[in-house]
Write a protein that holds these residues in place. Structure first.
Motif, PDB file in Angstrom:
ATOM      1  N   THR A 212     -13.685 -54.685 -33.915  1.00  0.00           N
ATOM      2  CA  THR A 212     -14.194 -53.477 -34.574  1.00  0.00           C
ATOM      3  C   THR A 212     -13.467 -52.236 -34.096  1.00  0.00           C
ATOM      4  O   THR A 212     -13.183 -51.326 -34.874  1.00  0.00           O
ATOM      5  N   TYR A 213     -13.165 -52.176 -32.794  1.00  0.00           N
ATOM      6  CA  TYR A 213     -12.522 -50.989 -32.214  1.00  0.00           C
ATOM      7  C   TYR A 213     -11.226 -50.645 -32.936  1.00  0.00           C
ATOM      8  O   TYR A 213     -10.899 -49.480 -33.122  1.00  0.00           O
ATOM      9  N   HIS A 214     -10.486 -51.656 -33.368  1.00  0.00           N
ATOM     10  CA  HIS A 214      -9.195 -51.413 -34.011  1.00  0.00           C
ATOM     11  C   HIS A 214      -9.326 -51.087 -35.496  1.00  0.00           C
ATOM     12  O   HIS A 214      -8.351 -50.716 -36.141  1.00  0.00           O
ATOM     13  N   LYS A 215     -10.541 -51.197 -36.051  1.00  0.00           N
ATOM     14  CA  LYS A 215     -10.734 -50.951 -37.474  1.00  0.00           C
ATOM     15  C   LYS A 215     -11.668 -49.782 -37.778  1.00  0.00           C
ATOM     16  O   LYS A 215     -11.658 -49.240 -38.872  1.00  0.00           O
ATOM     17  N   VAL A 216     -12.505 -49.405 -36.810  1.00  0.00           N
ATOM     18  CA  VAL A 216     -13.598 -48.484 -37.084  1.00  0.00           C
ATOM     19  C   VAL A 216     -13.103 -47.067 -37.348  1.00  0.00           C
ATOM     20  O   VAL A 216     -12.113 -46.613 -36.765  1.00  0.00           O
ATOM     21  N   ASN A 217     -13.786 -46.376 -38.267  1.00  0.00           N
ATOM     22  CA  ASN A 217     -13.583 -44.947 -38.481  1.00  0.00           C
ATOM     23  C   ASN A 217     -14.378 -44.204 -37.408  1.00  0.00           C
ATOM     24  O   ASN A 217     -15.597 -44.327 -37.330  1.00  0.00           O
ATOM     25  N   GLU A 218     -13.686 -43.431 -36.557  1.00  0.00           N
ATOM     26  CA  GLU A 218     -14.332 -42.830 -35.390  1.00  0.00           C
ATOM     27  C   GLU A 218     -15.496 -41.922 -35.768  1.00  0.00           C
ATOM     28  O   GLU A 218     -16.528 -41.895 -35.110  1.00  0.00           O
ATOM     29  N   GLY A 219     -15.326 -41.151 -36.849  1.00  0.00           N
ATOM     30  CA  GLY A 219     -16.378 -40.215 -37.255  1.00  0.00           C
ATOM     31  C   GLY A 219     -17.644 -40.924 -37.676  1.00  0.00           C
ATOM     32  O   GLY A 219     -18.746 -40.582 -37.235  1.00  0.00           O
ATOM     33  N   LYS A 220     -17.511 -41.949 -38.522  1.00  0.00           N
ATOM     34  CA  LYS A 220     -18.679 -42.695 -38.994  1.00  0.00           C
ATOM     35  C   LYS A 220     -19.346 -43.458 -37.855  1.00  0.00           C
ATOM     36  O   LYS A 220     -20.573 -43.514 -37.768  1.00  0.00           O
ATOM     37  N   PHE A 221     -18.516 -44.049 -36.997  1.00  0.00           N
ATOM     38  CA  PHE A 221     -19.099 -44.803 -35.889  1.00  0.00           C
ATOM     39  C   PHE A 221     -19.906 -43.895 -34.969  1.00  0.00           C
ATOM     40  O   PHE A 221     -20.992 -44.253 -34.520  1.00  0.00           O
ATOM     41  N   LYS A 222     -19.373 -42.705 -34.690  1.00  0.00           N
ATOM     42  CA  LYS A 222     -20.085 -41.778 -33.811  1.00  0.00           C
ATOM     43  C   LYS A 222     -21.440 -41.407 -34.405  1.00  0.00           C
ATOM     44  O   LYS A 222     -22.451 -41.351 -33.696  1.00  0.00           O
TER      45      LYS A 222
END
Length: 239
Positions: A212-222
């Protein structure tokens, strides 16, 4: 211990370390509220501490070159003192009060992240105080990430270096905490047995989190992370 209890523990460990692998922190904030529904607070903290130490060894090895060592050193001085204080409170404190304190602390952290638009100007000489706060909460709840995050976030711009530095200071915390818990008779052979049962769940959580870390959108995940943390904090306050 029955299958139902082990299932709940597995959910807590799996969710906590999935999030920790992606974000670099927050395993305790997610896992502890689940674990204490079937385990005493002290045993839940001891169980988390075992896996947090394993996690730290793996992640520090992978991220060593990106860790901002000066920042880790600034925080570490306070961490050493804070851990001792936190474990003492865990051993002698009121568990209901501790749960509510963790809930309030979690909600304040979530509010800070949603409300704050600009980085605070935190001088380096306050690193000891933030390390002290992180150490105390790590000793009490295995959830010292928020003070570390607040300090490091306002000193480092690069997302990858920020994540690696969080991993670095948590490694210091986790390495120190386990022997302290053993000396305090909080980490027992029974807890080690539960940890052995949960090891496959822990490994699966790391593998999924790494993908997931390599695919996730940082803004949405936060955003999702903060919403879930807020729900967790509220549940601790009202239960």
């Amino acid at each position: 211990m029955g299958i139902a209890h082990l299932t709940v523990i597995g959910i807590g460990i799996g969710l906590g370390f999935y999030v920790q692998t992606v974000a670099g922190f927050a395993a305790g904030l997610f896992a502890i509220p689940i674990l204490i529904s079937v385990l005493p607070m002290q045993e839940a903290i001891a169980l988390m501490s075992i896996f947090l130490l394993i996690f730290s060894v793996i992640l520090v090895y992978k991220n060593w070159k990106k860790i901002e060592q000066k920042t880790v050193l600034e925080l570490s001085v306070g961490v050493i003192i804070g851990l001792g204080v936190g474990i003492l409170i865990l051993k002698t404190g009121n568990p209901i009060f501790l749960k509510r304190l963790l809930g309030a602390f979690t909600i304040l952290f979530v509010a800070y992240n949603f409300i704050s638009r600009n980085k605070l100007k935190i001088p380096g000489n306050l690193g000891v105080l933030f390390g002290l706060a992180g150490g105390i909460f790590s000793g009490m709840f295995s959830a010292g990430g928020p003070p570390y995050v607040m300090y490091i976030y306002n000193r480092i711009d690069s997302a990858s270096i920020f994540r690696a530095t969080i991993i670095g200071i948590l490694a210091v915390t986790n390495t120190l905490r386990v022997p302290m818990l053993v000396v305090s008779d909080i980490l027992t052979p029974d807890t080690l047995l539960i940890a052995m049962y949960m090891l496959p769940v822990f490994i699966i959580a790391l593998l999924l989190g790494n993908k997931t870390y390599h695919k996730v959108n940082e803004g949405k995940f936060k955003t999702i992370l903060m919403i879930l943390l807020g729900i967790s904090g509220i549940s601790l306050l009202i239960r």
